[in-house]
Design a protein around this motif. Structure first.
Motif, PDB file in Angstrom:
ATOM      1  N   GLY A 185      48.323  36.516  45.084  1.00  0.00           N
ATOM      2  CA  GLY A 185      48.622  38.056  44.942  1.00  0.00           C
ATOM      3  C   GLY A 185      47.660  38.272  43.651  1.00  0.00           C
ATOM      4  N   VAL A 186      46.103  37.632  44.061  1.00  0.00           N
ATOM      5  CA  VAL A 186      45.115  37.375  43.338  1.00  0.00           C
ATOM      6  C   VAL A 186      44.562  38.793  42.945  1.00  0.00           C
ATOM      7  N   GLY A 187      44.565  39.405  42.092  1.00  0.00           N
ATOM      8  CA  GLY A 187      44.083  40.940  41.832  1.00  0.00           C
ATOM      9  C   GLY A 187      42.456  40.874  42.426  1.00  0.00           C
ATOM     10  N   TYR A 188      41.527  41.736  42.648  1.00  0.00           N
ATOM     11  CA  TYR A 188      40.584  41.821  43.368  1.00  0.00           C
ATOM     12  C   TYR A 188      39.389  42.727  41.999  1.00  0.00           C
ATOM     13  N   ARG A 189      39.892  41.914  40.748  1.00  0.00           N
ATOM     14  CA  ARG A 189      39.142  42.120  39.554  1.00  0.00           C
ATOM     15  C   ARG A 189      38.834  42.002  39.027  1.00  0.00           C
TER      16      ARG A 189
END
Length: 405
Positions: free
Chosen positions: A166-170
């Motif tokens: 669930g690595v956030g693309y941010r």
């Protein structure tokens, strides 16, 4: 002379690929889908531009084509539960490229995603070279001397890990940016080091990795101009890379720094490196290493006392046994081999350095200069045992052979 359609495709791939890919990942929410769609778009461009001519805004053409290919793939893929939501989001987007600020944010998002601490370091390096650098799996595999299927699996697992974790693309928030940025810089520097002093193989230098790391450093400086350690790393890599043409002779043999032909050094890279160093403020890890590199290049016989002092400061802010090895060498030149050996002695018992070849090579050199030929011979043999690079092996063997002479 007008560029051919194929030449324009190659140029747009080099100049526009990262920005388009980074934005497309944000829009579709899927790394693999975005990458596949972009590849489809470039393949379509080759055919269309040969037939119809190159469009006025080639980058915008690729952006729109990639988005449409993503829509086509989503329509065909009935296994994706959120297909309708993604399709609706893509269909709402206006054709054309986002503004420069949005593109910068997207490129940073992709860099921080590829270098996320949820991934093992080899996976971060491979994914960064693949997604940010645009290298093919085959090129990355050749650079690291592994089989292409092995590297391919590593990259696929990294992409899967990003999705599963669930690595956030941010871009990280201000509170976590320093730590996350350190991780990004470490990845880039690892890429450079593997290119500059290859751990294995028959080449001392792998220029393709050095060049890619420098390009990544320039990109980070463009995107994060206020981060001093970004400039420090860029300066460090440029100053080292400037000496790359002189590190081996015409026959491929190792050439020590003090014996290098300085006329072969890249003056443009030196000027750029010194300018980057001037922008790096404060005693940062990479800034200090860049300052040491600059001192080495300033004169054939550098100020070893100042270099030793800088290594001492570096060891205070970033303690590491490798830093202490370098400090011992500098002290050995500044205050004599006995002083260097005294600092090196406890490091020889460090388990983490047991197979660190530069430690044993430095030990051998200090012993040789101190007149302990037997001790130097043993240290050289130990360094030879653990050396994987054939150029370094040949140089160590030469030094060992000349000991008795």
């Amino acid at each position: 002379m007008t560029e051919s359609p194929d030449a324009v495709v190659a140029r747009v791939f080099r100049d526009e690929r990262l920005a388009v890919l980074a934005t497309l990942i944000r829009q579709v929410g899927d790394v693999q889908l975005a990458e596949d769609a972009l590849q489809d778009a470039f393949a379509a461009a080759v055919e269309a531009w040969r037939r119809d001519g190159v469009p006025d805004r080639a980058g915008a053409w690729i952006t729109v084509a990639a988005r449409r290919r993503a829509i086509d793939r989503l329509r065909r893929d009935r296994s994706i539960a959120e297909r309708a939501e993604r399709l609706a989001r893509l269909m709402r987007l206006e054709d054309g490229r986002p503004d420069a600020g949005a593109v910068d944010d997207d490129r940073l998002r992709l860099i921080f995603t590829c270098c996320h601490p949820a991934l093992a370091m080899p996976a971060r390096v491979a994914l960064t070279l693949r997604m940010v650098g645009g290298l093919t799996t085959a090129e990355i595999a050749r650079a690291f001397l592994v089989a292409e299927p092995t590297m391919g699996k590593r990259i696929v697992r990294a992409k899967r890990r990003i999705a599963e974790a669930g690595v956030g693309y941010r871009v990280p928030g201000r509170d976590e940016l320093p730590e996350r940025l350190r991780g990004v810089l470490r990845v880039v520097y690892l890429i450079f080091n593997e290119g500059y002093s290859a751990a294995e193989g028959d080449r001392l230098v792998r220029g393709e990795l050095c060049g890619e790391a420098v390009r990544l450093g320039r990109l980070l400086a463009e995107l994060l101009p206020g981060e001093t350690e970004v400039w420090g790393l860029l300066a460090l890599m440029l100053l080292h890379d400037a000496r790359r043409p002189a590190r081996v002779d015409a026959d491929g043999h190792y050439v020590a720094l003090h014996e290098q032909d300085r006329s072969l050094w890249d003056r443009d890279e030196i000027r750029e490196g010194l300018a980057a160093l001037a922008r790096a403020k404060g005693p940062g890890e990479y800034r200090l290493q860049a300052a040491i590199a600059a001192l080495h290049m300033a004169a054939p016989e550098p100020d070893w006392t100042l270099i030793a002092r800088l290594y001492g400061t570096l060891g205070e802010i970033s303690p590491a046994p490798v830093v202490e090895v370098n400090r011992a060498v500098a002290v050995g030149f500044a205050d004599g081999p006995g002083a260097g050996l005294a600092l090196l002695a406890p490091l020889l018992d460090e388990p983490v350095l047991e197979r660190y070849q530069p430690l044993h090579a430095a030990h051998a050199e200090l012993l040789r200069r101190a007149g302990d030929v037997d001790g130097a011979e043993g240290a050289y043999r130990r360094a030879l045992e653990i050396t994987g690079n054939e150029v370094e092996r040949a140089e160590l063997a030469r030094r060992l052979q000349t000991l008795r002479g």
